[in-house]
Design a protein around this motif. Structure first.
Motif, PDB file in Angstrom:
ATOM      1  N   GLY A 185       0.820  -1.020   0.023  1.00 24.70           N
ATOM      2  CA  GLY A 185       0.019  -0.036  -0.139  1.00 24.70           C
ATOM      3  C   GLY A 185       0.893   1.280   0.061  1.00 24.70           C
ATOM      4  N   GLY A 186       0.661   2.107  -0.958  1.00 25.98           N
ATOM      5  CA  GLY A 186       1.493   3.312  -1.013  1.00 25.98           C
ATOM      6  C   GLY A 186       0.691   4.676  -0.745  1.00 25.98           C
ATOM      7  N   GLY A 187      -0.160   4.350  -0.099  1.00 20.49           N
ATOM      8  CA  GLY A 187      -1.276   5.747   0.429  1.00 20.49           C
ATOM      9  C   GLY A 187      -0.574   6.174   1.658  1.00 20.49           C
ATOM     10  N   GLN A 188      -1.323   7.080   2.436  1.00 25.08           N
ATOM     11  CA  GLN A 188      -0.511   7.979   3.565  1.00 25.08           C
ATOM     12  C   GLN A 188      -0.096   6.937   4.474  1.00 25.08           C
ATOM     13  OE1 GLN A 188      -4.248  10.012   4.010  1.00 25.08           O
ATOM     14  NE2 GLN A 188      -4.790   8.637   6.173  1.00 25.08           N
ATOM     15  N   ALA A 189      -0.489   5.856   4.858  1.00 25.23           N
ATOM     16  CA  ALA A 189      -0.255   4.736   5.797  1.00 25.23           C
ATOM     17  C   ALA A 189       1.310   4.189   5.446  1.00 25.23           C
ATOM     18  CB  ALA A 189      -1.174   3.776   6.080  1.00 25.23           C
ATOM     19  N   GLY A 190       1.135   3.827   4.205  1.00 29.16           N
ATOM     20  CA  GLY A 190       2.371   2.923   3.725  1.00 29.16           C
ATOM     21  C   GLY A 190       3.490   4.240   3.649  1.00 29.16           C
ATOM     22  N   LEU A 191       3.022   5.274   3.166  1.00 28.76           N
ATOM     23  CA  LEU A 191       4.130   6.525   2.987  1.00 28.76           C
ATOM     24  C   LEU A 191       4.891   6.604   4.396  1.00 28.76           C
ATOM     25  CD1 LEU A 191       3.153   9.102   0.498  1.00 28.76           C
ATOM     26  CD2 LEU A 191       4.228   6.922   0.283  1.00 28.76           C
ATOM     27  N   ALA A 192       3.970   6.733   5.555  1.00 31.68           N
ATOM     28  CA  ALA A 192       4.296   6.985   7.179  1.00 31.68           C
ATOM     29  C   ALA A 192       5.258   5.734   7.371  1.00 31.68           C
ATOM     30  CB  ALA A 192       3.274   7.274   7.825  1.00 31.68           C
ATOM     31  N   ALA A 239      -0.643  -0.477  -5.519  1.00 33.38           N
ATOM     32  CA  ALA A 239      -1.440  -0.865  -6.615  1.00 33.38           C
ATOM     33  C   ALA A 239      -1.749   0.242  -7.705  1.00 33.38           C
ATOM     34  CB  ALA A 239      -2.551  -1.681  -5.998  1.00 33.38           C
ATOM     35  N   GLN A 240      -1.898   1.357  -7.113  1.00 33.49           N
ATOM     36  CA  GLN A 240      -2.081   2.592  -8.026  1.00 33.49           C
ATOM     37  C   GLN A 240      -1.125   2.852  -8.870  1.00 33.49           C
ATOM     38  OE1 GLN A 240      -5.422   4.015  -7.218  1.00 33.49           O
ATOM     39  NE2 GLN A 240      -5.351   2.103  -6.620  1.00 33.49           N
ATOM     40  N   LEU A 275      11.372   7.290  -1.138  1.00 32.93           N
ATOM     41  CA  LEU A 275      11.072   5.977  -0.576  1.00 32.93           C
ATOM     42  C   LEU A 275      10.923   5.108  -1.884  1.00 32.93           C
ATOM     43  CD1 LEU A 275       7.940   7.315   1.632  1.00 32.93           C
ATOM     44  CD2 LEU A 275      10.162   6.676   2.183  1.00 32.93           C
ATOM     45  N   PRO A 276      11.162   3.847  -1.650  1.00 35.23           N
ATOM     46  CA  PRO A 276      11.437   2.728  -2.705  1.00 35.23           C
ATOM     47  C   PRO A 276       9.964   2.374  -3.110  1.00 35.23           C
ATOM     48  CG  PRO A 276      12.288   1.856  -0.803  1.00 35.23           C
ATOM     49  CD  PRO A 276      11.750   3.308  -0.425  1.00 35.23           C
ATOM     50  N   ILE A 277       9.259   2.998  -3.900  1.00 39.31           N
ATOM     51  CA  ILE A 277       7.925   2.393  -4.231  1.00 39.31           C
ATOM     52  C   ILE A 277       8.008   1.955  -5.685  1.00 39.31           C
ATOM     53  CG2 ILE A 277       5.648   3.239  -4.666  1.00 39.31           C
ATOM     54  CD1 ILE A 277       6.096   5.580  -2.787  1.00 39.31           C
ATOM     55  N   GLN A 278       7.125   0.463  -5.723  1.00 40.89           N
ATOM     56  CA  GLN A 278       7.254  -0.032  -6.942  1.00 40.89           C
ATOM     57  C   GLN A 278       5.556   0.099  -7.245  1.00 40.89           C
ATOM     58  OE1 GLN A 278       9.309  -1.724  -8.677  1.00 40.89           O
ATOM     59  NE2 GLN A 278      11.069  -0.850  -7.384  1.00 40.89           N
ATOM     60  N   ALA A 287      -0.836  -6.719  -4.758  1.00 40.50           N
ATOM     61  CA  ALA A 287      -0.527  -7.569  -3.845  1.00 40.50           C
ATOM     62  C   ALA A 287      -1.707  -8.783  -4.148  1.00 40.50           C
ATOM     63  CB  ALA A 287      -0.197  -7.584  -2.535  1.00 40.50           C
ATOM     64  N   LEU A 288      -1.281  -9.950  -4.521  1.00 40.80           N
ATOM     65  CA  LEU A 288      -2.234 -11.202  -4.356  1.00 40.80           C
ATOM     66  C   LEU A 288      -2.554 -11.813  -3.472  1.00 40.80           C
ATOM     67  CD1 LEU A 288      -1.514 -11.947  -8.354  1.00 40.80           C
ATOM     68  CD2 LEU A 288      -3.057 -10.411  -7.384  1.00 40.80           C
ATOM     69  N   GLY A 289      -1.583 -12.210  -2.519  1.00 46.19           N
ATOM     70  CA  GLY A 289      -1.459 -13.035  -1.417  1.00 46.19           C
ATOM     71  C   GLY A 289      -0.175 -12.917  -0.540  1.00 46.19           C
ATOM     72  N   VAL A 290      -0.534 -13.183   0.770  1.00 47.61           N
ATOM     73  CA  VAL A 290       0.559 -13.275   1.667  1.00 47.61           C
ATOM     74  C   VAL A 290       0.865 -14.392   2.173  1.00 47.61           C
ATOM     75  CG1 VAL A 290       2.052 -12.136   3.644  1.00 47.61           C
ATOM     76  CG2 VAL A 290       0.655 -10.650   2.044  1.00 47.61           C
ATOM     77  N   HIS A 291       1.992 -15.332   2.209  1.00 44.60           N
ATOM     78  CA  HIS A 291       1.895 -16.753   2.776  1.00 44.60           C
ATOM     79  C   HIS A 291       3.462 -16.959   3.406  1.00 44.60           C
ATOM     80  CE1 HIS A 291      -0.519 -17.891  -1.043  1.00 44.60           C
ATOM     81  NE2 HIS A 291      -0.222 -16.694  -1.532  1.00 44.60           N
TER      82      HIS A 291
END
Length: 351
Positions: free
Chosen positions: A11-18, A35-36, A93-96, A101-105
């Motif tokens: 997630g690269g919104g406000q929470a991800g940036l913080a 994802a954006q 910030l290293p944003i891709q 994300a499809l799944g965390v395992h």
């Protein structure tokens, strides 16, 4: 392609940036998957008239004050997007993006993040996907039979799209009140709420709400009586457009209807109203489908946490979904402290 980092932030919104800001300060090797296609998170998508509840100086992420917006006491969404874009560049910030994300395992000592652009392995994952992407629609009888237009808050943009039409706005929270105020002048509006709307005092804005949420969390952590937090003050922040429409008598709420019919809605007493469009301002749920492989949800779909850390998977942190992941953590000013705690705990995993 498989890549490995100490921390993956989803997630690269406000929470991800913080989170990224604090991970950078701790010197951790991390990546932010967004994802954006562009910067700004959910702030890229709301209705045109949306403004913050707080002045710019009280709507900032850690390390960087939001600049004042000329001519606006409370910044609009476009100003927030510009601020977030500048923020991620300022701290490199290293944003891709776009990476979904499809799944965390679980994968031995690591967590494996499967995406539409490959696989990432990490010692820890911070999930910061928010709620905008999972709008909630209540199960109201007859909804499938209604012949008019139906949309959720996420689909609303501007009042001219509904000029001269018979519109029902459903919801007694901030989005419902603001969109109802938006539509009150040029459409035939009916505003319906589950209970009589509760407006906060006109002088209360986001600063007071943040203080109330923080005081409630502190009281609960110390075993004292629940203060009630923001809910004890009311449901609706009386921002200027809402105040003006309310004071002109344009925001009179009706009780919730009991069902939809082909041409409109029907109340419990049999009264009907013909309707062209219904806007469901009925809230959101956390966007957590990417965490389903971890099987962490309880009977009510809630993931148990201590602070931001998932109880059943200590390598996972949830950030920015509401008070259950930190007081006021779904706000710009409130996400900084839980983001710092999440970053520190992920750093401790490798200590």
């Amino acid at each position: 392609m498989t890549r490995r980092f100490q921390v993956v932030v989803i997630g690269g919104g406000q929470a991800g940036l913080a989170a990224g800001y604090h991970l950078r300060r701790l010197g951790l090797d991390f990546v932010v998957l967004d994802a954006q296609a562009e910067s700004g998170g959910a702030w890229q998508h709301p209705w045109n008239s949306l403004h913050l509840f707080s002045p710019a100086a009280h709507s900032s992420l850690p390390g960087r004050l939001m600049p004042h917006q000329t001519g606006e006491a409370y910044p609009d969404a476009a100003h927030v997007v510009a601020y977030l874009r500048d923020y991620e560049k300022r701290y490199e910030l290293p944003i891709q993006r776009p990476v979904r994300a499809l799944g965390v395992h679980r994968d031995g000592e690591l967590l494996r993040v499967e995406t539409d652009s490959g696989t990432w392995h990490a010692r820890a994952v911070i999930s910061a996907t928010g709620t905008w992407w999972r709008p909630f629609l209540p199960a109201v009888p007859g909804r499938a039979h209604f012949g008019g237009q139906q949309l959720h808050t996420v689909g609303y943009r501007q009042p001219r799209d509904f000029a001269g039409r018979r519109v029902i706005v459903v919801g007694g929270g901030n989005s419902g009140a603001q969109i109802a105020a938006d539509l009150a002048h040029d459409s035939e509006l009916t505003w319906v709420t589950q209970r009589p709307p509760r407006f906060l005092a006109d002088d209360i804005d986001g600063r007071a709400l943040f203080d109330a949420a923080t005081a409630r969390r502190r009281a609960l952590d110390q075993g004292r009586t629940d203060t009630g937090g923001v809910a004890s003050l009311g449901d609706i922040v009386a921002v200027q457009p809402v105040r003006e429409a309310r004071d002109r008598g344009l925001l009179k709420a009706s009780p919730m209807f009991t069902r939809l019919v082909a041409g409109g809605v029907e109340w419990a007493d049999g009264t009907r109203a013909e309707v062209d469009a219904i806007i469901w301002c009925t809230g959101f749920r956390p966007a957590l489908s990417h965490l389903a492989p971890l099987q962490l949800r309880g009977r009510r779909g809630h993931i148990a946490t201590v602070g931001t850390r998932a109880v059943a998977e200590p390598r996972l942190h949830l950030l920015g979904y509401g008070d259950w992941t930190g007081p006021a953590s779904a706000t710009l000013i409130g996400v900084g402290r839980p983001a710092r705690e999440a970053a520190r705990e992920t750093a401790d995993l490798g200590a």
